[in-house]
Design a protein around this motif. Structure first.
Motif, PDB file in Angstrom:
ATOM      1  N   CYS A 179      -6.327   0.520  -5.835  1.00  0.00           N
ATOM      2  CA  CYS A 179      -5.813  -0.608  -5.050  1.00  0.00           C
ATOM      3  C   CYS A 179      -6.974  -1.338  -4.357  1.00  0.00           C
ATOM      4  CB  CYS A 179      -4.846  -0.039  -4.014  1.00  0.00           C
ATOM      5  SG  CYS A 179      -4.117  -1.247  -2.919  1.00  0.00           S
ATOM      6  N   HIS A 182       0.822  -1.218   0.000  1.00  0.00           N
ATOM      7  CA  HIS A 182       0.000   0.000   0.000  1.00  0.00           C
ATOM      8  C   HIS A 182       0.850   1.260   0.000  1.00  0.00           C
ATOM      9  CE1 HIS A 182      -3.482  -2.511   0.362  1.00  0.00           C
ATOM     10  NE2 HIS A 182      -2.869  -3.160   1.326  1.00  0.00           N
ATOM     11  N   HIS A 231      -1.416   2.791  -5.362  1.00  0.00           N
ATOM     12  CA  HIS A 231      -0.593   1.925  -4.519  1.00  0.00           C
ATOM     13  C   HIS A 231       0.082   0.824  -5.333  1.00  0.00           C
ATOM     14  CE1 HIS A 231      -2.919   2.954  -0.550  1.00  0.00           C
ATOM     15  NE2 HIS A 231      -2.281   3.981  -1.064  1.00  0.00           N
ATOM     16  N   CYS A 243      -7.416  -1.668  -1.383  1.00  0.00           N
ATOM     17  CA  CYS A 243      -7.808  -0.901  -0.190  1.00  0.00           C
ATOM     18  C   CYS A 243      -8.702   0.276  -0.555  1.00  0.00           C
ATOM     19  CB  CYS A 243      -6.571  -0.415   0.564  1.00  0.00           C
ATOM     20  SG  CYS A 243      -5.700   0.925  -0.273  1.00  0.00           S
TER      21      CYS A 243
HETATM   22 ZN   LIG Z   1      -3.721   0.048  -1.075  1.00  0.00          ZN
END
Ligand SMILES: [Zn+2]
Length: 332
Positions: A188, A177, A195, A190
């Motif tokens: 990403c 990340h 990232h 997340c």
């Molecule tokens: Zn990420």
């Protein structure tokens, strides 16, 4: 000396073996992880596997005494408590699980084992993998080692004098990340853009190939790598750009950390020079001159690494010093 069992608990399989403080690794036993059946079933499976390892080691003799269990598991781990802080859907419901307590209770309930005081040491799987490489593998003897695992995600771990760096929030080394040039704008897992994992992971490599206009008959990362190996220029470009993104991220970390060695493992690291060379080139291009000779090595222990590293942590917990196996004696 009483024994330590190391366990590598992954989303699809769980593997375990006896590991001595002298680096001797016993026969590795593997069972499927009942990931979809929930945490209790997974803990049951781990405890049964530990018992099976001990029983097999005993053969016809008395069962060896269990001194401790070391477990490397998927998920973010609070290693001081042996609990799971967060986890992906690889292990549904795993977040919040008291792995140390659950395995200890199950083993205490079975005859002949040490009981309530049995130490159970739990690590994140990449941390365990890295600690294994730093004990018996590619980073053996290194004081500061950076481990990078590139597969379905991009994981990382920093090992200092044999022990993984934890960080204040159990996240040290989680390099997937970090923002990296090349991944700009890509989303990403997340949810944030830019990232490393959004371009550097295996699935991201496949997506990158399709984004470049690749043939969607290439169903997965393996197919893209195979096309690249067969001379498909677009596939080669996708592999190289994904690999270079990983190399740039490693360069950034090395500039801060100044490690003795970098070890790179995981599925993509085994894809050969098509992936490895652009990764290394990007790394070399980005680091300053004093880091020009930094050793960057492929992981050496394969699937045993996390078992070895988790067991090593358990030995250290017991106050034991880890050594290397004696070389085999020449037979006359
Ligand atoms: Zn990420």
């Amino acid at each position: 000396m009483s024994h330590v069992v190391g366990v590598d608990l992954g989303g699809t399989k769980t593997a375990a073996a006896l590991v001595g403080a002298d680096g001797q690794v016993g026969t590795v036993l593997t069972v499927p992880t009942p990931a979809r059946s929930g945490p209790d079933a997974i803990l049951d499976s781990v405890a049964r596997l530990v018992e099976t390892v001990l029983a097999q080691a005993a053969g016809a003799g008395p069962a060896p005494q269990l001194a401790a269990v070391g477990i490397g598991t998927a998920g973010v781990v609070d290693a001081s408590r042996g609990t799971i802080v967060s986890a992906t859907d690889v292990l549904p419901g795993w977040a919040g699980t008291d792995v140390a307590g659950g395995v200890r209770a199950r083993l205490a309930a079975s005859a002949g084992l040490t009981g309530a005081a049995l130490p159970v040491v739990v690590e994140n799987d990449v941390d365990a993998h890295a600690a294994g490489e730093a004990w018996l593998g590619a980073a053996a003897g290194a004081r500061i080692a950076l481990m990078v695992a590139v597969g379905t995600g991009v994981g990382g771990a920093v090992v200092l004098d044999g022990t993984p760096l934890r960080g204040a929030h159990h996240l040290a080394g989680e390099m997937g990340h970090m923002p990296v040039p090349g991944a700009d704008g890509l989303i990403c897992g997340c949810g944030r853009p830019g990232h490393l994992e959004a371009l550097g992971s295996g699935p991201a490599l496949h997506r990158h190939y399709l984004r470049l206009g690749g043939d969607d008959a290439a169903a997965d990362t393996r197919a893209v790598v195979a096309r690249a190996a067969g001379g498909d220029l677009l596939a080669r470009r996708a592999v190289a750009e994904s690999a270079a993104c990983v190399g740039r991220a490693i360069a950034a970390i090395c500039t801060v950390l100044d490690p003795d060695v970098v070890v790179v493992g995981g599925g993509l690291a085994q894809a050969g020079p098509l992936w490895w060379d652009p990764m290394l080139q990007a790394l070399r291009d980005d680091v300053i001159d004093p880091l020009a000779g930094l050793p960057v090595l492929p992981a050496a222990l394969g699937s045993q690494a996390a078992i070895v590293g988790a067991a090593g942590a358990a030995h250290r917990h017991l106050g034991r010093t880890l050594t290397l196996p004696c070389p085999p004696k020449d037979t006359p």
